[in-house]
Design a protein around this motif. Structure first.
Motif, short mmCIF file in Angstrom:
data_model
loop_
_atom_site.label_atom_id
_atom_site.label_comp_id
_atom_site.label_asym_id
_atom_site.label_seq_id
_atom_site.Cartn_x
_atom_site.Cartn_y
_atom_site.Cartn_z
N ILE A 1 37.56 30.10 38.08
CA ILE A 1 39.01 30.10 37.85
C ILE A 1 39.66 31.27 38.58
O ILE A 1 40.68 31.13 39.25
CB ILE A 1 39.32 30.13 36.35
N GLN A 2 39.05 32.44 38.45
CA GLN A 2 39.59 33.63 39.10
C GLN A 2 39.55 33.50 40.62
O GLN A 2 40.53 33.81 41.32
CB GLN A 2 38.80 34.86 38.66
N LEU A 3 38.45 33.00 41.15
CA LEU A 3 38.32 32.84 42.60
C LEU A 3 39.32 31.81 43.13
O LEU A 3 39.96 32.04 44.16
CB LEU A 3 36.89 32.42 42.94
N ALA A 4 39.48 30.71 42.43
CA ALA A 4 40.45 29.69 42.84
C ALA A 4 41.87 30.27 42.83
O ALA A 4 42.68 29.94 43.70
CB ALA A 4 40.35 28.47 41.95
N GLY A 5 42.16 31.13 41.88
CA GLY A 5 43.48 31.76 41.82
C GLY A 5 43.74 32.67 43.01
O GLY A 5 44.81 32.64 43.61
N HIS A 6 42.74 33.50 43.35
CA HIS A 6 42.90 34.39 44.51
C HIS A 6 43.03 33.58 45.80
O HIS A 6 43.85 33.90 46.67
CB HIS A 6 41.71 35.34 44.63
N LEU A 7 42.24 32.53 45.91
CA LEU A 7 42.32 31.70 47.11
C LEU A 7 43.65 30.96 47.19
O LEU A 7 44.20 30.78 48.28
CB LEU A 7 41.15 30.70 47.16
N LEU B 1 44.58 40.01 49.46
CA LEU B 1 44.13 38.83 48.70
C LEU B 1 42.76 38.36 49.15
O LEU B 1 41.92 37.96 48.33
CB LEU B 1 45.15 37.70 48.84
N ALA B 2 42.51 38.40 50.45
CA ALA B 2 41.19 38.02 50.96
C ALA B 2 40.12 38.99 50.45
O ALA B 2 39.00 38.58 50.14
CB ALA B 2 41.20 37.98 52.48
N GLY B 3 40.48 40.26 50.34
CA GLY B 3 39.55 41.25 49.80
C GLY B 3 39.22 40.98 48.34
O GLY B 3 38.06 41.08 47.91
N ARG B 4 40.22 40.61 47.56
CA ARG B 4 39.98 40.27 46.16
C ARG B 4 39.09 39.04 46.04
O ARG B 4 38.19 38.98 45.21
CB ARG B 4 41.30 40.03 45.44
N ALA B 5 39.37 38.04 46.87
CA ALA B 5 38.54 36.83 46.86
C ALA B 5 37.11 37.15 47.26
O ALA B 5 36.16 36.60 46.69
CB ALA B 5 39.13 35.78 47.79
N LEU B 6 36.94 38.07 48.21
CA LEU B 6 35.60 38.46 48.64
C LEU B 6 34.82 39.10 47.51
O LEU B 6 33.64 38.81 47.30
CB LEU B 6 35.69 39.41 49.84
N ILE C 1 32.10 34.42 53.16
CA ILE C 1 32.21 34.44 54.63
C ILE C 1 33.65 34.15 55.05
O ILE C 1 34.21 34.84 55.91
CB ILE C 1 31.22 33.43 55.26
N LEU C 2 34.26 33.13 54.44
CA LEU C 2 35.64 32.79 54.76
C LEU C 2 36.58 33.96 54.46
O LEU C 2 37.44 34.30 55.28
CB LEU C 2 36.08 31.56 53.97
N SER C 3 36.38 34.62 53.33
CA SER C 3 37.23 35.75 52.95
C SER C 3 37.07 36.92 53.92
O SER C 3 38.06 37.55 54.32
CB SER C 3 36.91 36.21 51.53
N ALA C 4 35.83 37.20 54.30
CA ALA C 4 35.58 38.28 55.26
C ALA C 4 36.22 37.97 56.61
O ALA C 4 36.80 38.86 57.25
CB ALA C 4 34.08 38.51 55.41
N GLU C 5 36.13 36.72 57.04
CA GLU C 5 36.76 36.32 58.30
C GLU C 5 38.28 36.48 58.23
O GLU C 5 38.91 36.94 59.18
CB GLU C 5 36.42 34.87 58.64
N ARG C 6 38.87 36.10 57.11
CA ARG C 6 40.32 36.24 56.94
C ARG C 6 40.72 37.71 56.92
O ARG C 6 41.75 38.09 57.47
CB ARG C 6 40.80 35.54 55.67
N MET C 7 39.92 38.55 56.27
CA MET C 7 40.22 39.99 56.26
C MET C 7 40.22 40.54 57.68
O MET C 7 41.12 41.29 58.07
CB MET C 7 39.21 40.75 55.40
#
Length: 128
Positions: A30-36, A88-93, A106-112
């Protein structure tokens, strides 16, 4: 000396079966979906379509339904949007690492990296 309590206390704990409980994994989902979802909104505002599609597919995987999408790019402070997306990408990571979700990590790190590179461009430094 003291008389024993004969009635049930109003301060006793509630019946555990009466309330739904989620596992740690479900809470992290739930938390990850919210950050994304927040990252998707900012990515849509920036008009980065390919990244937005990748983020939307991960949200759909976590939630089981496709996310609601932003109407489209707006005119605004591009540098501020990139900073917000980077955060936000950092939080998701962090949550993805805690959840051991390699694809989202991986997606979050790429976005960061992408947002950090966009912030390093000289044209964004003085952008309104």
């Amino acid at each position: 000396m003291y008389e024993p309590i004969r009635t049930k206390s109003i301060h006793s704990m509630a019946d555990d079966d009466a309330y739904p409980h989620r596992s740690r994994e479900e809470e992290l989902d739930i938390q990850l979906a919210g950050h994304l979802s927040a990252l998707l909104a900012v990515t849509d505002e920036l008009g980065i379509d390919d990244a937005a599609e990748q983020i939307a597919s991960q949200i759909a995987r976590l939630r089981g339904t496709p996310p609601v999408r932003h109407a489209g790019p707006r005119r605004g402070d591009t540098a501020a949007l990139h900073r917000r997306a980077h955060d936000l990408a950092g939080r998701a990571l962090v949550v993805a690492a805690s959840r051991a979700d390699t694809a989202v990590a991986i997606l979050s790190a790429e976005r960061m990296d992408a947002h950090a590179a966009a912030l390093a461009e000289p044209r964004l430094v003085g952008a309104p």
